[in-house]
Design an enzyme around this catalytic site. Sequence first.
Site, PDB file in Angstrom:
ATOM      1  N   GLY A 107      -0.531  -2.248  -3.350  1.00 53.50           N
ATOM      2  CA  GLY A 107      -0.592  -1.559  -4.635  1.00 53.50           C
ATOM      3  C   GLY A 107       0.191  -2.219  -5.744  1.00 53.50           C
ATOM      4  CD  GLU A 128      -1.788  -2.785   4.840  1.00 54.62           C
ATOM      5  OE1 GLU A 128      -1.791  -2.501   6.044  1.00 54.62           O
ATOM      6  OE2 GLU A 128      -2.269  -2.031   3.953  1.00 54.62           O
ATOM      7  N   PRO A 129      -0.293  -6.812   0.337  1.00 54.95           N
ATOM      8  CG  PRO A 129       0.808  -8.815  -0.169  1.00 54.95           C
ATOM      9  CD  PRO A 129       0.764  -7.701   0.845  1.00 54.95           C
ATOM     10  N   GLY A 130      -2.935  -7.442  -1.932  1.00 54.37           N
ATOM     11  CA  GLY A 130      -4.266  -8.031  -2.069  1.00 54.37           C
ATOM     12  C   GLY A 130      -4.487  -8.486  -3.490  1.00 54.37           C
ATOM     13  NE  ARG A 131      -4.915  -4.199  -8.245  1.00 54.44           N
ATOM     14  CZ  ARG A 131      -6.054  -3.565  -8.467  1.00 54.44           C
ATOM     15  NH1 ARG A 131      -6.922  -4.060  -9.318  1.00 54.44           N
ATOM     16  NH2 ARG A 131      -6.322  -2.428  -7.843  1.00 54.44           N
ATOM     17  NE  ARG A 182     -10.900  -3.753 -10.510  1.00 55.43           N
ATOM     18  CZ  ARG A 182     -10.059  -3.685 -11.536  1.00 55.43           C
ATOM     19  NH1 ARG A 182     -10.218  -4.467 -12.597  1.00 55.43           N
ATOM     20  NH2 ARG A 182      -9.056  -2.833 -11.519  1.00 55.43           N
ATOM     21  CB  CYS A 241     -32.016  -2.486 -16.767  1.00 63.05           C
ATOM     22  SG  CYS A 241     -33.103  -1.474 -17.780  1.00 63.05           S
ATOM     23  CE1 TYR A 286      -9.885  -4.367  -3.562  1.00 64.23           C
ATOM     24  CE2 TYR A 286      -8.284  -4.827  -5.279  1.00 64.23           C
ATOM     25  CZ  TYR A 286      -8.576  -4.445  -3.988  1.00 64.23           C
ATOM     26  OH  TYR A 286      -7.563  -4.148  -3.120  1.00 64.23           O
TER      27      TYR A 286
END
Length: 443
Positions: free
Chosen positions: A248, A290-293, A330, A361, A390
Amino acid sequence: MFLHGTSQINAAGHLEIGGCDVTDLKAKYGTPLYVVDEELVRQRCQQYVAAFRASGLKFQVAYASKAFCVMAMCRIADQEGMSLDVVSDGELYTALQAGFPAKRIHFHGNNKTIEEIEMAIDAEIGCFVVDNLVELHLLNAVAAEKNVRVQILLRVTPGVEAHTHEYISTGQTDSKFGFDIGNGSAFEAVNLASQQSNLELLGVHSHIGSQIFEVEGFEMAVQRVAEFAQRVKQELGVQFKVVNLGGGFGIRYVNGDTPLEVSQYVKAITDAVKNHFSEWSAELPEIWVEPGRSIVGDAGTTLYTVGTSKDIPGVRKYVAVDGGMTDNPRPALYESKYEAVLANRANDPVEETVSIAGKCCESGDMLIWDLDLPKVSSGDLLAVSCTGAYNYSMASNYNRIRRPAVVFVNQGESDLIVRRETLQDIIGNDMVPERISKQAVLK
C-alpha cells in the site's frame, strides 16, 4: 510532468528514459507502448531490502506481482532478493516459467480454486495466505490427500481504514478479505487452523489499503495485530513466527501527491513491531511486506500517438490518442489522475489546455482532464507518466483493441519483454460451431 528515475529531456527536446529517446522507441516498437525504467525498478527493490536489513529484524520483501506480472519482471524480483506474491494460477504459472524459486512464492486470494491449490502445492510454494474458512478446510483436505504439510498465514482485517479510494481500501471491518479481529472471527480461525493436521500456521497477514502517504495507519495496524498476537499466545498458546503487513506504499502520480521515502515507511513499521511486540514477547516475529505499485509504478511510462481532436468553443478541446481505457482503465475505475508531456516537443511553451481522450467507444474513456500542453498536432507523441502498476496487468481487449507491447530500457538499450498483440491473437481463441457455420445466410 515530473521526471522520475532516469527520465530527462535531451538536447533535441525529446523525453528520454533509460538513455533511450522515446521518439526512437516509437519508431522501433510503435504505439501505444509501455516503457519501463529498469534501473528505477531495481533501485526500488534494493531500497526495500536495504531498509529492512538496517532494522535488524528477520524479513521478506515480496513483490506484489498483481501490479505488473510478466516473466522478465519476475526474473528481476528474484535477482534483487525479493519474494513474490501471486493471486492466481496465471501469476503463479508466469513466476514458475520465469524460474522464480517456488519456496519464496506466497499465494493470496479470497477464492482460490481447487485447481489453483493443487497446482501451488505440487509446485511446493512457500506459503498460502488463507482468506476464509472454506479455503482453510479445502486446503487442509487437499494437503492431506497429497500427504504434505503446507505453511499458511491467516489474513486478518485489523479495523484500520487507510486514507485511500474506497475500492482499494482493504483493512477496514467491512471488506471482502480476511478474518475480522474485532468480531472474534480471526481468533476462532487461529484456533481452528492450529488444529489442522496438514497445515502449519506461521502467523497472520494484514493489508490496510493502497496508495498510502502516511505511516500512522501502518503503526496502528501493527498495534492491533500485536495485541491480537498477545491474546492468541496467552489463550491458545500459539506464537506467531511471521507477521505480514502487506503493501500500500504510495507513489507520486501528480502534483500534490506526497509519498514518503521507502526507508521512512519501513522504519515506521519496524519500530512499531519492536515497540508493540517486545512488550510481551522476547522473540520478535519475522516481518513480511508486499510492495507492488511502489516498485514499478513510477518506473512506467505509456507512449501514445496523437490522432484526432475536437474543439468545443467555450467548453473544452478533446485530443484523442491511439490507446485509452484498454491499456489504462484506472481513470475510469478509480478517477485516477495522471501527468503527461508532449514527448517529441517537451521544451515547447504551453499554449492550450486539452483533455486526453481514448479511442474506445465509451464517453468515459478519458485519460486526463484539463492538461496544459504546447499546441497539439496530429502525430505528436504523448508520454503519460507513472503507468507501471496496474496498467498492463488490467489491460483489456475491449472493442477488440490489441494490447500494447512492453519494453525495458536501461543504459541506452531497449528490450522487448512483451510483444504487441496481433490481429490473429485477437481471434486466436474464437471458435465457430459447425451448426452455425453450416447455417444458411438469410437473403
